[in-house]
Scaffold this motif. Structure first.
Motif, PDB file in Angstrom:
ATOM      1  N   GLU A   1       1.129  -1.190   0.230  1.00 20.86           N
ATOM      2  CA  GLU A   1      -0.319   0.098   0.066  1.00 20.86           C
ATOM      3  C   GLU A   1       1.265   1.518  -0.049  1.00 20.86           C
ATOM      4  O   GLU A   1       0.432   2.185  -1.189  1.00 20.86           O
ATOM      5  CB  GLU A   1      -1.121  -0.321   1.036  1.00 20.86           C
ATOM      6  CG  GLU A   1      -2.137  -1.308   0.926  1.00 20.86           C
ATOM      7  CD  GLU A   1      -1.656  -2.349   1.907  1.00 20.86           C
ATOM      8  OE1 GLU A   1      -0.123  -2.476   1.958  1.00 20.86           O
ATOM      9  OE2 GLU A   1      -2.155  -2.812   2.457  1.00 20.86           O
ATOM     10  N   ALA A   2       1.696   0.930   0.823  1.00 22.93           N
ATOM     11  CA  ALA A   2       2.440   1.803   0.451  1.00 22.93           C
ATOM     12  C   ALA A   2       3.665   2.264  -0.327  1.00 22.93           C
ATOM     13  O   ALA A   2       3.647   3.824  -1.113  1.00 22.93           O
ATOM     14  CB  ALA A   2       3.537   2.265   1.885  1.00 22.93           C
ATOM     15  N   VAL A   3       3.953   1.788  -0.839  1.00 21.59           N
ATOM     16  CA  VAL A   3       4.885   1.609  -2.247  1.00 21.59           C
ATOM     17  C   VAL A   3       3.493   2.222  -3.240  1.00 21.59           C
ATOM     18  O   VAL A   3       3.791   3.385  -4.018  1.00 21.59           O
ATOM     19  CB  VAL A   3       5.052   0.224  -2.777  1.00 21.59           C
ATOM     20  CG1 VAL A   3       5.836   0.533  -4.173  1.00 21.59           C
ATOM     21  CG2 VAL A   3       6.146   0.110  -2.051  1.00 21.59           C
ATOM     22  N   ALA A   4       2.814   1.665  -3.243  1.00 24.33           N
ATOM     23  CA  ALA A   4       1.540   2.009  -4.517  1.00 24.33           C
ATOM     24  C   ALA A   4       0.767   3.307  -4.809  1.00 24.33           C
ATOM     25  O   ALA A   4       0.800   4.092  -4.939  1.00 24.33           O
ATOM     26  CB  ALA A   4       0.594   1.591  -3.934  1.00 24.33           C
ATOM     27  N   SER A   5       0.944   3.919  -2.733  1.00 29.29           N
ATOM     28  CA  SER A   5       0.855   5.368  -3.066  1.00 29.29           C
ATOM     29  C   SER A   5       1.450   6.385  -3.437  1.00 29.29           C
ATOM     30  O   SER A   5       1.061   7.265  -3.688  1.00 29.29           O
ATOM     31  CB  SER A   5       0.247   5.417  -1.126  1.00 29.29           C
ATOM     32  OG  SER A   5       1.235   5.894  -0.439  1.00 29.29           O
ATOM     33  N   VAL A   6       2.614   5.946  -3.534  1.00 32.45           N
ATOM     34  CA  VAL A   6       3.748   6.814  -3.911  1.00 32.45           C
ATOM     35  C   VAL A   6       3.825   6.841  -5.166  1.00 32.45           C
ATOM     36  O   VAL A   6       4.283   7.673  -6.414  1.00 32.45           O
ATOM     37  CB  VAL A   6       4.918   6.264  -3.670  1.00 32.45           C
ATOM     38  CG1 VAL A   6       6.366   7.448  -3.815  1.00 32.45           C
ATOM     39  CG2 VAL A   6       4.564   6.692  -2.126  1.00 32.45           C
ATOM     40  N   LEU A   7       3.807   5.718  -6.101  1.00 31.80           N
ATOM     41  CA  LEU A   7       4.562   4.993  -7.092  1.00 31.80           C
ATOM     42  C   LEU A   7       2.823   5.224  -8.034  1.00 31.80           C
ATOM     43  O   LEU A   7       3.151   4.632  -9.147  1.00 31.80           O
ATOM     44  CB  LEU A   7       5.192   3.869  -6.991  1.00 31.80           C
ATOM     45  CG  LEU A   7       6.558   4.092  -6.827  1.00 31.80           C
ATOM     46  CD1 LEU A   7       7.088   3.157  -7.004  1.00 31.80           C
ATOM     47  CD2 LEU A   7       7.007   5.228  -7.372  1.00 31.80           C
ATOM     48  N   GLY A   8       2.217   4.233  -7.897  1.00 27.57           N
ATOM     49  CA  GLY A   8       0.730   4.612  -8.581  1.00 27.57           C
ATOM     50  C   GLY A   8       0.730   2.386  -8.596  1.00 27.57           C
ATOM     51  O   GLY A   8       1.456   1.977  -8.318  1.00 27.57           O
ATOM     52  N   ASN A   9       0.314   1.375  -9.529  1.00 24.01           N
ATOM     53  CA  ASN A   9       0.048   0.051  -9.373  1.00 24.01           C
ATOM     54  C   ASN A   9       0.734   0.197 -10.317  1.00 24.01           C
ATOM     55  O   ASN A   9       1.237  -1.317 -10.875  1.00 24.01           O
ATOM     56  CB  ASN A   9      -1.210  -0.499  -9.620  1.00 24.01           C
ATOM     57  CG  ASN A   9      -2.131  -0.074  -7.775  1.00 24.01           C
ATOM     58  OD1 ASN A   9      -1.075  -0.421  -7.052  1.00 24.01           O
ATOM     59  ND2 ASN A   9      -2.414   0.033  -8.193  1.00 24.01           N
ATOM     60  N   ASP A  10       1.085   0.569 -11.473  1.00 25.61           N
ATOM     61  CA  ASP A  10       2.001   0.239 -13.279  1.00 25.61           C
ATOM     62  C   ASP A  10       3.199  -0.791 -12.516  1.00 25.61           C
ATOM     63  O   ASP A  10       3.403  -1.519 -12.464  1.00 25.61           O
ATOM     64  CB  ASP A  10       2.260   0.822 -13.935  1.00 25.61           C
ATOM     65  CG  ASP A  10       0.854   1.502 -14.367  1.00 25.61           C
ATOM     66  OD1 ASP A  10       0.044   0.722 -14.056  1.00 25.61           O
ATOM     67  OD2 ASP A  10       0.285   2.574 -15.534  1.00 25.61           O
ATOM     68  N   ALA A  11       4.353   0.297 -12.094  1.00 22.11           N
ATOM     69  CA  ALA A  11       5.383  -0.771 -11.534  1.00 22.11           C
ATOM     70  C   ALA A  11       5.256  -1.805 -10.215  1.00 22.11           C
ATOM     71  O   ALA A  11       5.887  -3.084 -10.376  1.00 22.11           O
ATOM     72  CB  ALA A  11       6.243   0.258 -10.792  1.00 22.11           C
TER      73      ALA A  11
END
Lengths: 283, 410
Positions: free
Chosen positions: A209-219
């Motif tokens: 969730e933390a990564v998604a909130s910064v980068l979105g879901n594509d990566a």
């Protein structure tokens, strides 16, 4: 030789042909020791007729720096030799430490990575630490990287280490600590979130969730699966990087993110940049 | 970045937990007066050993030091590292709120991590099977706790944390990591050192190898019989000169240089050439000639092999008349991962207060070592530079050089 040392010594052998100056090569190994050997030693002491009726040859194996020392001994690597013990984040801590050795000219090249072994005692400790956690098959192995400064590299770089850092997370607050640390790191290296082509988290609660909130879901959608190697503990972050490097077709100059969370309270992340173009490959 | 061009790095705070005293004042007095920490071990059952003396930290009460963490949450070694860090931060008179938001590197070296607790788990397993191993103890085993506890106790919100497992030189590795991270400017402040708690496994290992002395540790003595295991923690606050000056901090000493090498020779036996090379690298990094070192705090475990090998390496680097070379383990025992951190603290104090600490328990000098070990009594003298040697299993050598701080100097 114990199993952890055996993994490290044989993995290092794969990189020896790339070393120009073994005497100036350092070893930085993420390793938390061989818990089975430690347990067996104490158990024997507690149960034997006399408490010192133990195997003297097992004594050095009970120390965390055994594998790094053995790697140096077998391959005559007399540069700095360090062991980092930061749990699942160890592979990233090893890169951070290796980078400091290189930038301060304490080594000309560093073999950096992490090692873990499977054992019954490790399995029991994992289970007893948190019996409510979803059981994951435990794995083992070793990953080592040859880390060099760009201008003195012995060959074409696989990837450039932009930055690696760690943070202590207050109990139960992985998400906000990771989020703010990631934002700071992207800013420091002037990497806009859209430049991050792949992100590989370690699978801890709150991390995705933390990564998604910064980068979105594509990566995150391009994250390689590590299910095949199992939960590799101290070696896990090093395996994450290896998995990233195995991906086909990263856009030239794009960035990869690896995040790792240890339940003991530390999180860490690394930003890695793929080579800019084929021209740079041959440079 | 070499020592010559890099920003200067200074020691502005010290925290100590040891068998001969905790806190800077007690420790300074103990090191200067030559106190012995040796006594019969009580931390684990020593029945069946012919002798079992050690340098145990008796009556340690973590609650006396810790403000945020509750001692029962922490293993013994993590209590030591967290308590020593709290002391060091107070000693440095750092504002807790400023510290909390600063870029801090926490680096703690250790040999055994949570092995004190792992031993207890093994006992539980013998009694009740592996299902009987208690959660609370299991969570104290990973060595990562030694550095995480420091950051949590001090509420460091932007801390990088590392636990270094380079065994008996780990304290110097940690100080070196802080030095490099400050020189390059990636952090504002470093809390670095080492911590270990005594445990059965460690003691039994050294005992089985025949390396434990019956009752006292006598580095460089002709009749030395080995080590006494010890425990404790040493933590140094390091910062760049400009930040120390800006906040008007008291400076104990400057960290002049670091050397790190690996013997790549033997798992247990030290090697003369690897140690000499390490000292030369440290002197180069510090920009100090061998003749400019005022005393050496040697690794000096008190075993036959270590002391003679280390002395020969010292002669290789310093020539036939090396500076006074002392063995603090005569007082502190071998505190493993804390050893070179405590040695670093003692070097900084020796520089600040003008004395060379003694090697106690000294009866008869060993001609094979041929060093002036400052027998039994400290010497009051101006100390401008001190070299602290850390050696370890695996041939992991690390040497740190400290110097008197003079503003604008050199």
């Amino acid at each position: 030789m114990d199993r952890v040392s055996g993994f490290a010594v044989t993995t290092a052998k794969e990189l020896l042909h790339r070393l120009r100056e073994p005497a100036e090569t350092g070893v930085v190994l993420g390793c938390t020791g061989a818990v089975q050997a430690m347990r067996d030693f104490t158990r024997t002491s507690l149960l034997a007729e006399r408490p010192f009726y133990v195997d003297p040859s097992a004594v050095p194996n009970g120390v965390m720096n055994c594998a790094a020392g053995q790697t140096a001994i077998w391959h005559r690597l007399t540069g700095p030799n360090a062991t980092v013990a930061t749990g699942r984040t160890s592979g990233l801590s090893a890169l951070a430490y290796a980078r400091r050795l290189l930038s301060h000219k304490r080594a000309g090249a560093v073999l950096a990575g992490a090692v873990e072994e499977y054992s019954s005692m490790r399995a029991w400790l994992e289970f007893r630490r948190d019996a409510s956690a979803t059981p994951t098959p435990l794995g083992e192995g070793c990953v080592l990287y040859l880390v060099e400064q760009a201008h003195t590299a012995s060959g074409a770089p696989l990837v450039e280490l932009l930055g690696v850092t760690s943070r202590v997370h207050p109990a139960g607050d992985v998400r906000s600590t990771l989020r703010s640390s990631l934002r700071e790191e992207l800013e420091r290296h002037a990497v806009p979130p859209r430049r991050v082509w792949v992100a590989c988290p370690s699978g801890a609660p709150g991390e995705h969730e933390a990564v998604a909130s910064v980068l979105g879901n594509d990566a995150l959608g391009r994250a390689p699966s590590l299910a095949g190697v199992g939960e590799t503990g101290t070696a896990s972050a090093a395996f994450q990087i290896a998995a990233i490097l195995s991906l086909a077709g990263p856009p030239p100059g794009s960035v990869a993110l690896v995040t790792s969370v240890d339940p003991g309270g530390l999180l860490s992340h690394a930003l890695l940049r793929f080579p800019a173009s084929d021209a740079e490959h041959s440079a | 970045m070499s020592g010559a061009t890099a920003p200067r790095v200074v020691v502005t705070g010290l925290g100590v937990v040891s068998a001969i005293g905790s806190g800077v004042a007690e420790f300074t007095d103990a090191v200067r007066s030559g106190r012995s920490g040796a006594r019969p071990i009580t931390l684990f059952d020593t029945t069946g050993f012919d002798h079992a003396h050690g340098c145990e930290v008796v009556g340690f009460d973590a609650a006396r030091w810790l403000r945020r963490l509750s001692p029962p949450e922490l293993g013994r070694a993590a209590q030591f590292s967290a308590a020593a860090s709290r002391m060091a931060v107070r000693d440095a008179e750092l504002d807790p709120a400023v510290l909390s938001g600063s870029r801090v590197l926490v680096s703690v070296g250790t040999t055994d991590g949570g092995s004190h607790e792992l031993d207890q788990l093994v006992a539980e397993e013998i009694d009740a099977g592996p299902e009987g191993m208690s959660h609370t103890l299991v969570r104290k085993v990973p060595a990562i706790a030694l550095s995480v506890a420091v950051a949590r106790e001090l509420d460091l919100r932007r801390a990088q944390a590392t636990t270094l497992g380079t065994a008996c030189s780990a304290g110097n590795y940690a100080i070196g990591e802080g030095l490099d991270a400050l020189r390059s400017g990636e952090i504002d402040l470093a809390l670095c050192g080492g911590a270990d708690a005594m445990c059965r496994r460690n003691f039994t290992g050294f005992y089985r190898l025949g390396l434990i002395a019956p009752s006292r540790c006598q580095p460089f003595d002709a009749n030395r019989q080995g080590i006494l295991t010890g425990e404790g923690a040493g933590v140094l606050v390091l910062e760049r000169e400009e930040s120390a000056v800006r906040r008007g901090a008291r400076v104990y000493a400057e960290v002049l240089g670091l050397g790190i090498t690996c013997d790549a020779y033997h798992q247990i036996a030290p090697e003369r050439e690897g140690i000499a090379r390490c000292m030369r690298l440290a002197l180069d990094d510090a920009g100090v000639e061998p003749g400019g070192i005022d005393f050496i705090s040697a690794h000096a475990t008190g075993t036959r092999l270590n002391d003679v090998t280390e002395s020969r390496a010292i002669h290789d680097v310093f020539g036939p008349c090396p500076p006074p070379t002392v063995g603090l383990k005569s007082m502190l025992g071998h505190t493993m991962g804390a050893a070179s951190a405590l040695s670093g603290a003692a070097c900084a104090l020796a520089i600040a207060h003008g004395f060379i600490p003694p090697t106690i328990n000294h009866v008869e000098s060993d001609p094979e070592c041929a060093v002036d070990c400052v027998p039994n009594h400290a010497v009051s003298t101006t100390v401008r530079t001190a070299q602290s040697n850390g050696l370890a299993f695996g041939g992991n050598n690390a040497v740190v050089i400290f110097g008197a701080y003079e503003s604008g100097g050199e």
